[in-house]
Design a protein around this motif. Structure first.
Motif, short mmCIF file in Angstrom:
data_model
loop_
_atom_site.label_atom_id
_atom_site.label_comp_id
_atom_site.label_asym_id
_atom_site.label_seq_id
_atom_site.Cartn_x
_atom_site.Cartn_y
_atom_site.Cartn_z
N ILE A 289 -8.34 6.02 10.35
CA ILE A 289 -7.67 5.28 9.35
C ILE A 289 -8.37 5.26 7.96
CG2 ILE A 289 -6.81 2.89 8.94
CD1 ILE A 289 -7.02 2.43 11.92
N GLU A 290 -7.72 5.85 7.10
CA GLU A 290 -8.40 6.31 5.79
C GLU A 290 -7.99 5.16 4.97
OE1 GLU A 290 -8.43 9.77 2.40
OE2 GLU A 290 -7.84 10.04 4.39
N LEU A 291 -9.04 4.38 4.08
CA LEU A 291 -8.83 3.26 3.23
C LEU A 291 -7.69 2.12 3.86
CD1 LEU A 291 -8.50 5.70 0.05
CD2 LEU A 291 -10.39 4.69 1.31
N PRO A 292 -8.23 1.58 4.80
CA PRO A 292 -7.33 0.72 5.63
C PRO A 292 -6.74 -0.43 4.74
CG PRO A 292 -9.42 0.51 6.36
CD PRO A 292 -9.43 1.82 5.50
N ASP A 293 -7.56 -0.93 3.78
CA ASP A 293 -7.07 -2.09 2.90
C ASP A 293 -6.06 -1.66 1.91
OD1 ASP A 293 -8.76 -3.68 4.22
OD2 ASP A 293 -10.61 -3.61 2.49
#
Length: 588
Positions: free
Chosen positions: A531-535
């Motif tokens: 999960i890349e850069l979840p925000d």
């Protein structure tokens, strides 16, 4: 029909990519179509059905798009907006992955069921705004593969004047039984983890199988070989794709050298080769000059039998197509391959064709450098050591693939991208989720395969740098690395009892799979997800029409990893059980 939504293609690929479809007309295409400077809105309509087909002469059930195998080729220009409207006329769900496209800004269209979206239910439509191939229940083995070609503007294409015409060459291993049958045998303790092995191979969807070697009661007739036409002294760009389920191949054309100019969409400083190893999921472009005597020549794709776990008795590992020179007629080629077997003297061991061993590893890493140089990515901010192995399950004795002692499984109708919308989401251990939360983080992944056979690993959402590749165990600070303009690609082979080290920059919010591209190994768990850069991903939201795929839920009685089970009218007669094959020396 659902409302369509277009999305700008995120990057240019110099090669054909894995897809669900590819028109046979690619064999007679001439010069590349002219680039149009004005971006276009391109809409493609695909209908997914099942029928019977005999690509190598043996009739079996297959899955088709628009009634073709391979299916429709998508050929567009950089900057075009592309919409693919999929009508799923199967009685089971499906989904499509756009192999090699990074899907920037549209991560929910990456097509991995359970990660980026729910499957497309049977009897419904779905619109993808963008190498495609199925990414659900092994369906691409059964026919859902094809090509995408995205062209750069002439002013940015360094090889535009280096060739006169181009051809697409799709290589695939081929099985005479659908995946539903093969998975029943594979996911059983008796298989000892030896994945199904192909019965034959195809070039551009065509091949010739010896009907006397058919196992069971499958109908068999004379197949046909793929033919590519050459005009003497013209230069040809061949876009070569390995769309197979498991078999690495060594591609060559008798009497002709090949100039390698691109790998997985990255243009390269050209190198000359006699043969080209190409693993599943990989793509290359080569330039071939038609400078030999006017006659016909064999085009060869040699399956790496040294890389597959067992050697079937009915497999001819040399797949042949024809290169026909203008003026030579249609005579069967008589050219010899690079390795001519010598007679076996009494009492002497049979010679092993070196091609079969050579197919097991990528081209030399230190010979391949991108034409547009980039410095090595550093300093490393996130480093992951991933140990690959196969072992028996503690309960059922079925051999599965493990990455860091985790065998992957997930719920296709509860995608990770949806779970990420909840800031307090807790992921199951078998979802094998790793988070990368810092933008522009330099991520290093060490793929340690010191316990088993070769694996072509593919990363979604990124092109990565290949920093190191070799036998044995990688030791940080001791093992030499490729520091000068390292190769960039999206699928790299982890050698038998060896390692591959890759790096990428975290600048693409999404849920991205890292997996072995041997499709059977995907089924048994050689998958993890980032999960890349979840925000940032959460802030992007998810389009309503993507979320609606999850409303219907799985079909009644659905079980994961059952593969393609044809409708009753397509089922072939039950085959007689084959004789047990002799194991190779190399296993997992």
């Amino acid at each position: 029909m659902k409302r369509t939504r277009s999305s700008r293609l995120s990057r240019s690929l110099a090669t054909a990519l894995l897809c669900t479809l590819c028109l046979h007309s690619i064999l007679i295409s001439a010069a590349p179509p002219a680039f149009t400077t004005t971006p276009r809105n391109r809409v493609f309509f695909w209908k997914v059905t099942s029928t019977t087909l005999a690509p190598d002469g043996v009739t079996r059930p297959v899955i088709l798009v628009n009634e073709k195998y391979p299916g429709p080729k998508i050929e567009v220009n950089r900057g075009d907006s592309v919409t693919v409207v999929v009508e799923n006329a199967l009685d089971v769900p499906t989904s499509f992955h756009w192999h090699g496209l990074t899907m920037r800004g549209d991560p929910w269209y990456d097509g991995v069921a359970g990660m980026n979206q729910c499957p497309i239910p049977a009897g419904t439509n779905f619109t993808y705004a963008h190498w495609w191939h199925a990414h659900f229940e092994n369906q691409y083995i059964d026919g859902l593969v094809g090509a995408i070609i995205i062209r750069d503007p002439p002013e940015t294409d360094p090889f535009l004047h280096a060739y006169d015409e181009e051809r697409t060459v799709i290589l695939s291993d081929w099985y005479h039984q659908p995946t539903g049958t093969l998975l029943t045998q594979y996911l059983n303790p008796d298989s000892k983890g030896n994945e199904p092995v192909p019965n034959s191979g195809l070039i551009n969807g065509k091949g010739v199988f010896d009907c006397s070697k058919v196992q069971g009661n499958l109908p068999c007739a004379q197949g046909e070989r793929a033919v590519i036409h050459f005009v003497p002294n013209r230069r040809y760009r061949l876009r070569i794709i390995n769309t197979g389920a498991s078999a690495p191949m060594l591609f060559s054309i008798d009497n002709h050298l090949m100039q390698v100019i691109e790998a997985d969409g990255t243009e390269l400083n050209p190198i000359m080769v006699e043969s080209l190893p190409i693993n599943t999921g990989q793509r290359y472009s080569v330039i071939v000059i038609a400078n030999q005597d006017v006659q016909n020549y064999w085009m060869r794709a040699e399956i790496g039998t040294a890389c597959i776990p067992i050697t079937p008795t009915n497999l001819d590992p040399v797949i042949l197509g024809e290169i026909r020179y203008q003026g030579a007629g249609a005579a069967t080629p008589t050219s010899q391959g690079r390795f001519v077997p010598t007679p076996v003297e009494k009492g002497q061991p049979a010679l092993v064709n070196p091609a079969f061993e050579a197919a097991c590893e990528d081209l030399d890493l230190y010979s391949l450098h991108p034409l547009k140089p980039q410095p090595i990515l550093e300093p490393i901010t996130n480093s992951f050591l991933v140990r690959i192995q196969f072992k028996k399950g503690p309960v059922d004795d079925i051999v599965r693939g493990y990455m860091n002692d985790i065998t992957f499984s997930n719920d296709a109708w509860n995608p990770t991208i949806v779970q990420n919308m909840n800031t307090s989401a807790v992921y199951g251990i078998n979802q094998h989720v790793m988070k990368i939360e810092r933008r522009d983080a330099i991520v290093q992944i060490i793929l340690d395969n010191s316990l088993g056979g070769e694996h072509p690993f593919h990363l979604h959402g990124h092109t990565f740098q290949v920093i190191a590749q070799g036998k044995g165990i990688y030791e940080e600070g001791k093992t030499p690395i490729n520091t000068i303009n390292p190769l960039r690609r999206d699928t790299a082979t982890v050698p038998n009892r060896g390692f591959t080290v890759i790096r990428f920059k975290a600048d693409n919010p999404g849920v991205w799979a890292l997996h072995c591209h041997i499709e059977w190994h995907v089924t048994t768990g050689l998958v993890m997800q980032f999960i890349e850069l979840p925000d940032e991903l959460r802030a992007m939201g998810i389009p309503k029409h993507v979320n609606k795929l999850c409303d219907i839920g799985p079909p009644q009685g659905f079980k994961a990893h059952t593969g393609f089970v044809p409708p009753p009218g397509l089922l072939p007669p039950a085959p007689a059980p084959p004789a047990p094959p002799a194991p190779n020396k190399k296993g997992h």
